[in-house]
Write a protein that holds these residues in place. Structure first.
Motif, short mmCIF file in Angstrom:
data_model
loop_
_atom_site.label_atom_id
_atom_site.label_comp_id
_atom_site.label_asym_id
_atom_site.label_seq_id
_atom_site.Cartn_x
_atom_site.Cartn_y
_atom_site.Cartn_z
N GLN A 239 -20.44 1.72 5.54
CA GLN A 239 -19.53 2.85 5.50
C GLN A 239 -18.08 2.45 5.24
N ALA A 240 -17.62 1.40 5.92
CA ALA A 240 -16.21 1.04 5.83
C ALA A 240 -15.79 0.71 4.39
N ARG A 241 -16.55 -0.15 3.74
CA ARG A 241 -16.21 -0.53 2.37
C ARG A 241 -16.23 0.67 1.44
N LEU A 242 -17.24 1.52 1.60
CA LEU A 242 -17.36 2.68 0.72
C LEU A 242 -16.21 3.65 0.93
N MET A 243 -15.84 3.91 2.19
CA MET A 243 -14.76 4.86 2.45
C MET A 243 -13.43 4.36 1.91
N ASN A 244 -13.17 3.07 2.04
CA ASN A 244 -11.93 2.52 1.47
C ASN A 244 -11.92 2.66 -0.05
N PHE A 245 -13.06 2.39 -0.67
CA PHE A 245 -13.16 2.50 -2.12
C PHE A 245 -12.94 3.94 -2.58
N LEU A 246 -13.59 4.89 -1.91
CA LEU A 246 -13.45 6.29 -2.31
C LEU A 246 -12.04 6.81 -2.05
N ALA A 247 -11.45 6.40 -0.93
CA ALA A 247 -10.09 6.85 -0.61
C ALA A 247 -9.09 6.33 -1.63
N GLU A 248 -9.23 5.07 -1.99
CA GLU A 248 -8.32 4.50 -2.98
C GLU A 248 -8.45 5.23 -4.32
N GLY A 249 -9.69 5.53 -4.71
CA GLY A 249 -9.90 6.24 -5.96
C GLY A 249 -9.37 7.66 -5.93
N LEU A 250 -9.53 8.34 -4.80
CA LEU A 250 -9.05 9.71 -4.68
C LEU A 250 -7.52 9.76 -4.73
N LEU B 150 -1.89 3.00 0.69
CA LEU B 150 -1.72 2.26 -0.56
C LEU B 150 -0.96 0.95 -0.36
N LYS B 151 -0.23 0.83 0.73
CA LYS B 151 0.51 -0.40 0.99
C LYS B 151 -0.45 -1.57 1.19
N GLY B 152 -1.63 -1.29 1.75
CA GLY B 152 -2.65 -2.32 1.87
C GLY B 152 -2.55 -3.21 3.08
N THR B 153 -1.61 -2.94 3.98
CA THR B 153 -1.50 -3.75 5.19
C THR B 153 -2.73 -3.56 6.07
N PHE B 154 -3.22 -2.33 6.11
CA PHE B 154 -4.39 -1.99 6.90
C PHE B 154 -5.49 -1.43 5.99
N VAL B 155 -6.71 -1.43 6.51
CA VAL B 155 -7.84 -0.79 5.84
C VAL B 155 -8.59 0.06 6.85
N MET B 156 -9.37 1.00 6.35
CA MET B 156 -10.25 1.77 7.23
C MET B 156 -11.35 0.85 7.75
N GLY B 157 -11.51 0.84 9.06
CA GLY B 157 -12.62 0.09 9.64
C GLY B 157 -13.86 0.97 9.73
N GLN B 158 -14.94 0.40 10.26
CA GLN B 158 -16.17 1.17 10.41
C GLN B 158 -15.92 2.39 11.29
N GLY B 159 -16.20 3.57 10.74
CA GLY B 159 -15.98 4.80 11.50
C GLY B 159 -14.58 5.38 11.37
N ASN B 160 -13.64 4.64 10.76
CA ASN B 160 -12.25 5.09 10.63
C ASN B 160 -11.64 5.41 11.99
N HIS B 161 -11.94 4.59 12.99
CA HIS B 161 -11.42 4.82 14.33
C HIS B 161 -10.06 4.16 14.54
N PHE B 162 -9.76 3.11 13.77
CA PHE B 162 -8.53 2.35 13.97
C PHE B 162 -7.93 1.95 12.63
N LEU B 163 -6.70 1.43 12.69
CA LEU B 163 -6.10 0.74 11.55
C LEU B 163 -6.54 -0.71 11.67
#
Length: 671
Positions: free
Chosen positions: A75-86, A168-181
């Motif tokens: 989930q985490a990798r996919l959500m980051n990929f989709l968010a960046e594309g959106l 977009l700054k890229g310091t953080f990424v969505m983790g599994q579940g998007n619970h944290f930075l």
């Protein structure tokens, strides 16, 4: 959001799987609140994907549905990929988040949501913490119509809302579940933005739904293989342990729902309905808006029983629980056993295969020249049904050998997507042989091929229904179970392609060899694979000393074993004699190694060619609708499609397949 008068524009990404009971309400919720939405469906088989696509067709400018076909729950990798594309596609988005289908924001209208976000203008991120909710009545967990226990306190988990700049700054990424930075590659401890409110989390709506949710979670986690993170997967196994108790009380269910994601407590005394009300819980319907887009004529129907039964089989096959425990749970949970259904004409569960007679209409080739012609002519057929496979380069030979042997009964042990099985069906159909093809598999995978969900069988069943109904059937069971349905001498052609360890393939051969008719043929895949725990090569080395055989070494190797007892002049006897000629055999090995690769290239190129031609046709149609004011030569889309089509025709792959197309014309007279 530099201008305080500007309205915030919101984006949402999500990943869903088999959410038939809740998807309509949740989608009506998020389409009322968010401006731009991308949802990845993770191989749903209960109608969730079809419903999502139906709603997408109503608001395609705002909603995009994609199919995520990988087996693991990444989930985490996919959500980051989709968010960046959106964010790249929609430059105006100021806030983006990821929600699951069991999470509802508290806002009763879009205006209320907008006012809330405007108040947070200038913030980089914030969190909405969970309020885990439990249905008031058991198995009555509809988010729109039923009442819920809502706690006074927040849970420890929630969902992060990201400003465009921070993501977009890229310091953080969505983790599994998007619970944290989370920091990329886990360099530091995740950061939790300040909480600015809460959202409603509905993890347990009915007991049947929750069983499926947990079983799917375990399978998705297990399929990550070496990338598994115990911190992310431990809760699935703990919840499965709880669900293994078939005598859960209402207090037990309250505890599971209300403490979801929290430190486990076995105390249930404080979880009775009366105790909850006495400690500040309120009972109410969710105030969340659900006034967005719906498609009432496409509502999916939950299929908890059959789908959970499929998951249990996969879990047992992976070794997470033993098979006896899985059977016990299946009985205690009153699950529908799909293997026992005989109404599906594609399933062969209700059939029994008896010994084949030694006579019958199996007339075919009568000379070496006819065998050679048949082998080469059938090898040039277009592959009718190409599915994901590591077997593909042997398809031309399978088409040819079926045409020559004319089997009355073909059985395949280990079918997966069905590449070799569909090749057999194609040859039976084209040559009007009148034989039957039976695929045997659990369609849950194994330690070598990987594990997968019921979507693989769904696709296989769909293709079988559409193209080879009346020719092919299947048995969804273990090989040893299926063996009981076949008498000795009831199979003309057997393909063994299950688990490839020496012990497994040896057992399959010993169990099934007597099921093959005198003079029948057995095929073995992967005889030329020596890595890991593959052991087919070892058994094949032993069998070559005992039986007449022939082998191909390309595409992982394919062994052809001729059982003794073939009648003089039978197709099997003539083929065995032809292949025993060393010169002819060497020619065939080179021929089928080349043709196998070329056939796959040609099929893949035909896919690309069709897509380009369709796009070109569509481009012309769109151009014509604009009117004559725009000359054809000045339309960039049409020019691009013309260019891409010419690249296909001029490509190396297209040129190297030219000999195959020429050979086909010479042998078949086709153009």
């Amino acid at each position: 959001m530099a201008n305080s008068n500007e309205l915030p524009v919101t984006g949402l990404v999500s990943m869903v799987k088999n959410e038939a009971d809740i998807i309509a309400d949740w989608l009506a919720h998020v389409t009322d609140l968010f401006d731009h939405i991308v949802i990845a469906d993770h191989n749903s088989t209960d109608g969730t994907f079809e419903y999502l696509k139906a709603v997408e067709s109503k608001i395609p400018e705002r909603l995009k549905i994609v199919r995520y076909i990988e087996p693991e729950y990444d989930q985490a990798r996919l959500m980051n990929f989709l968010a960046e594309g959106l964010l790249a596609r929609e430059a105006g988005i100021s806030w983006i988040t990821s929600l699951d289908a069991d999470e509802f924001l508290t806002f009763g209208s879009r205006d209320e949501f907008v006012r809330f976000l405007k108040r947070l203008q200038g913030r980089k991120a914030f969190t909405l913490l969970w309020k885990n909710c439990a249905p008031l009545l058991p198995n009555k967990g509809n988010p729109r119509t039923d009442s819920w226990f809502i706690p006074p306190q927040f849970a420890g988990h929630g969902k992060v809302f990201w400003s465009r700049q921070l993501f977009l700054k890229g310091t953080f990424v969505m983790g599994q579940g998007n619970h944290f930075l989370e920091y990329p590659k886990g360099k530091r401890t995740p950061s939790s933005p300040k909480a600015e409110g809460h959202l409603y989390h509905l993890p347990l709506r009915t007991q049947d739904q929750f069983r499926l949710k947990i079983c799917q979670g375990i399978i998705g986690y297990w399929k990550q293989g070496r990338r598994r993170n115990n911190a992310h997967g431990a809760h699935w196994f703990e919840l499965f342990r709880k669900l293994a108790d078939s005598h859960l009380s209402k207090s037990d269910l309250n505890r599971i729902a209300l403490q979801y994601g929290e430190t486990d407590s076995s105390e249930t005394a404080g979880m009775t309905d009366e105790s909850l009300l006495a400690t500040g819980y309120v009972v109410q319907k969710l105030p969340s808006t659900m006034k967005g887009v719906r498609c009432e004529d496409a509502l999916p129907t939950p299929m908890w029983s059959e789908m959970t039964a499929e998951c249990l089989r996969t879990i047992a096959r992976s070794g997470i629980v033993d098979q006896e425990k899985a059977r016990t749970l299946s009985q205690e949970w009153n699950l529908e056993q799909s293997d026992d259904l005989v109404g599906n004409s594609l399933r062969a569960n209700h059939l029994h295969y008896t010994t084949l007679s030694s006579t019958g209409n199996r007339a075919g080739v009568s000379s070496a020249d006819e065998i050679r012609k048949e082998l080469m002519q059938c090898a040039t057929w277009d592959i009718e049904t190409l599915v994901p496979t590591s077997w593909g380069e042997h398809i031309p030979f399978m088409l040819a050998v079926v045409s020559i042997l004319r089997p009355r009964v073909f059985v395949e042990l280990g079918t997966h997507h069905g590449a070799s099985f569909f090749a057999v069906c194609q040859a039976l159909k084209r040559r009007e042989i009148g034989g039957q093809a039976i695929a045997v598999d659990t369609w849950s995978g194994d330690s070598q091929a990987g594990f997968y969900d019921n979507s693989v069988l769904e696709r296989f069943e769909h293709l079988l229904e559409q193209r080879y109904k009346g020719i092919g059937r299947y048995l969804k069971m273990y090989f040893d179970e299926a063996a009981e349905k076949f008498d000795e001498g009831s199979i003309d052609l057997l393909h063994i392609d299950g688990l490839h360890t020496y012990e497994a393939v040896s057992h399959d051969f010993k169990t099934w060899k007597d099921k093959v008719s005198p003079g029948g043929v057995i095929l073995f895949h992967d005889i030329n694979v020596y890595t890991k725990d593959f052991g087919v090569w070892r058994l094949w080395k032993e069998l070559k000393k005992q039986y007449q055989t022939f082998e191909f070494l390309h595409c992982h190797g394919l062994g052809i074993l001729f059982m003794p007892g073939a009648a003089d002049g039978s197709p099997a006897q003539r083929l065995a004699a032809y292949l025993s000629n060393e010169t002819e055999g060497d020619i065939l090995r080179h021929f089928f190694a080349s043709v196998g690769e070329l056939s796959l290239q040609r099929k893949l190129l035909s896919f690309e060619n069709q897509d380009l031609k369709q796009s070109l046709k569509s481009g012309r149609g769109n151009a014509q609708s604009v009117g004559a004011a725009t000359p054809m030569a000045e339309q960039p889309e049409v020019l691009r499609l013309h260019h891409e089509l010419q690249l296909v025709y001029n490509s190396t792959s297209w040129r190297v397949t030219a000999p195959l197309r020429w050979l086909k014309r010479r042998l078949t007279g086709s153009s």
